[in-house]
Write an enzyme that holds these catalytic residues in place. Structure first.
Site, PDB file in Angstrom:
ATOM      1  N   GLU A 211     -94.017 -20.378  -3.625  1.00 40.53           N
ATOM      2  CA  GLU A 211     -93.404 -19.536  -2.669  1.00 40.53           C
ATOM      3  C   GLU A 211     -92.502 -18.631  -3.431  1.00 40.53           C
ATOM      4  O   GLU A 211     -91.596 -18.912  -3.499  1.00 40.53           O
ATOM      5  CB  GLU A 211     -92.781 -20.387  -1.603  1.00 40.53           C
ATOM      6  CG  GLU A 211     -93.916 -21.372  -0.567  1.00 40.53           C
ATOM      7  CD  GLU A 211     -94.541 -20.449   0.173  1.00 40.53           C
ATOM      8  OE1 GLU A 211     -94.482 -19.043   0.346  1.00 40.53           O
ATOM      9  OE2 GLU A 211     -95.807 -20.917   0.846  1.00 40.53           O
ATOM     10  N   CYS A 246     -86.356 -14.150   1.182  1.00 36.86           N
ATOM     11  CA  CYS A 246     -87.456 -13.620   0.145  1.00 36.86           C
ATOM     12  C   CYS A 246     -88.399 -12.591   1.075  1.00 36.86           C
ATOM     13  O   CYS A 246     -89.193 -11.875   0.550  1.00 36.86           O
ATOM     14  CB  CYS A 246     -88.346 -14.946   0.014  1.00 36.86           C
ATOM     15  SG  CYS A 246     -88.657 -16.132   1.634  1.00 36.86           S
TER      16      CYS A 246
END
Length: 476
Positions: A211, A246
């Site tokens: 991720e 993110c």
């Protein structure tokens, strides 16, 4: 630590081999324990996040503890259904038979977390690993030491430590862990470390979920409710850990004629949210440490960028705070347009036609998220079809993260694999194909001596041509 890492891995592998983590009851007990530690110790979690990131209580609760509580509750509600074998249809080729897909745990897994959302990004994958029946080692980020220490303490108190373990430390400890053989590694962080993880995993042919991140674009059309769009962009950018997220909007693309209206709308709503001096606002997170603060200031003070600041730019190094900052038309070759910003700086790039934005996005690496504000049906369809990204939201930002029926993950440089909800269970499961037959229906065409009629028979069987099967059998 090398011996320690090896010992941890061996202890958990023994627990897994003994079948401890497989039963439904064990999985439920551990999910309930995670839920208890989250709800009972919410105040301590909030304080740890305040210590590490100066994160407002609102963000700590809504973005972190509520997310873990909700994920635990969903897993507890649906776990029995997730664990059930999935029956699938069979074809003439294997008739008579029955088939099913059985979800089985992978074994002993390693979760390496990150610092920006250190509670939810640590325990979110752990929920999936436990639900799927694995033993798990969690390595929290040393960059958020208060949360790391609290996670070690709470999981040690609440969890079955024969099968769920926390290992604290920095690069040395992480390297020692990566030298061990795992059945899956789940890493959240940046691409540079992601490559290290991938290289270490390759030595053992260990599958990974990465991720990562990237430069997530926001396209702003002119036919929108600009006030609502500005508020949603601010929420996704500065209301999400001061841009240290993110999926945070990394840069905006709009038309030359609309850019000034967008800047004015952002300026108005930022003042409404954070006051005339955002550096004094308690609702704005700090930058995690001085190294990241200096990195962001270098992006902002770059000689090709500093004179293009149209909003914000104030900074306080003592408090590690940077005001919400908007940069208009930074050069395409400037560092701010080529690095993931991961902070409270937002460049706006202008194009002649809004449709040009799609070509611009496609010329860059695939982002973790992409956002579009528009009421143009054709543009929305083209954006969805033509822009490749880990996830996408139309007329909002970041909200796909909270929808458990959507997978969350990257593509290309922004990562591989996905999780959340049922997808977390699947990420830590092997989908085992099971075909069952009796001793009837044995077909001679399978066996030597081979003959042309057998070829014709099997070709018809594989293509589902029932008439062809009869012809081959009876020589028609």
């Amino acid at each position: 630590m090398a011996a320690g890492a090896e010992g941890v891995a061996e202890d958990l592998r023994s627990a897994y081999a003994a079948g401890k983590t497989r039963p439904y009851e064990w999985r439920v007990s551990q999910l309930e324990a995670l839920l208890k530690l989250t709800t009972r110790h919410e105040r301590e979690i909030v304080e740890a996040l305040r210590s590490d990131l100066n994160k407002p209580e609102y963000e700590s609760v809504i973005h972190e503890t509520v997310g873990i509580s909700s994920a635990c509750e969903l897993a507890l509600k649906d776990l029995h259904q997730w664990m059930k074998p999935e029956k699938v249809k069979t074809t003439m080729v294997t008739y008579p038979s029955s088939a099913q897909i059985v979800s089985e745990p992978l074994g002993v897994v390693l979760v390496i977390s990150t610092w920006n959302y250190p509670f939810i990004l640590s325990l979110g994958p752990v929920i999936g690993a436990i639900a799927a029946g694995n033993a798990v080692v969690l390595k929290p980020s040393e960059v958020s030491p208060a949360t790391s220490s609290l996670l070690s303490k709470l999981l040690g108190e609440y969890m079955d430590t024969s099968a769920v373990r926390v290992v604290e430390g920095s690069v040395h400890e992480t390297t020692a862990l990566l030298e061990q053989k795992w059945d899956k590694i789940f890493y959240t962080g940046n691409g540079k470390v992601g490559r290290v993880i991938l290289a270490a995993a390759a030595k053992h042919l260990t599958p990974v979920v990465l991720e990562l991140g990237g430069k997530s674009p926001v396209v702003v059309d002119s036919n929108i409710n600009l006030k609502v769009a500005a508020r949603r962009m601010i929420s996704g950018k500065w209301g999400g850990n001061s841009g240290q997220t993110c999926v945070s909007p990394d840069y905006v693309i709009t038309t030359k004629e609309y850019a000034s209206k967008l800047v004015d709308a952002l300026s108005c709503e930022i003042e409404n949210f954070y006051g005339k001096d955002p550096l004094q606002s308690n609702d704005l997170s700090s930058i995690v440490n001085s190294r990241h603060f200096d990195r962001l200031i270098n992006l902002l003070d770059d000689e090709s960028v500093s004179d293009k600041i149209v909003l914000g730019g104030q900074r306080d190094k003592v408090k590690l705070k940077i005001a919400p900052t908007v940069v208009l038309d930074a050069p395409k070759d400037s560092p701010i347009m080529n690095e993931e910003i991961f902070g409270p700086l937002l460049p706006i790039i202008t194009v002649n036609k809004i449709e040009d934005s799609i070509r611009l996005i496609s010329s860059k690496e695939k982002p973790l998220a992409a956002y579009l504000f528009s009421n143009d049906k054709k543009l929305k369809e083209e954006f969805i079809t033509s822009v490749s990204a880990g996830g996408m939201v139309i007329n909002d930002t970041n909200l796909h993260l909270v929808e458990p029926n959507l997978p969350f993950g990257g593509v290309g440089e922004s990562g591989t694999g996905s999780y959340h909800g049922r997808f977390s269970f699947d990420a830590f499961s092997h989908k085992k194909a099971v075909l069952q037959r009796g001793f009837t229906g044995d077909v001679a065409a399978r066996y030597p001596p081979y003959a042309n009629w057998k070829i014709d028979f099997l070709k018809s069987l594989f293509s589902g041509n029932f008439i062809g099967v009869l012809r081959a059998l009876f020589g028609w």
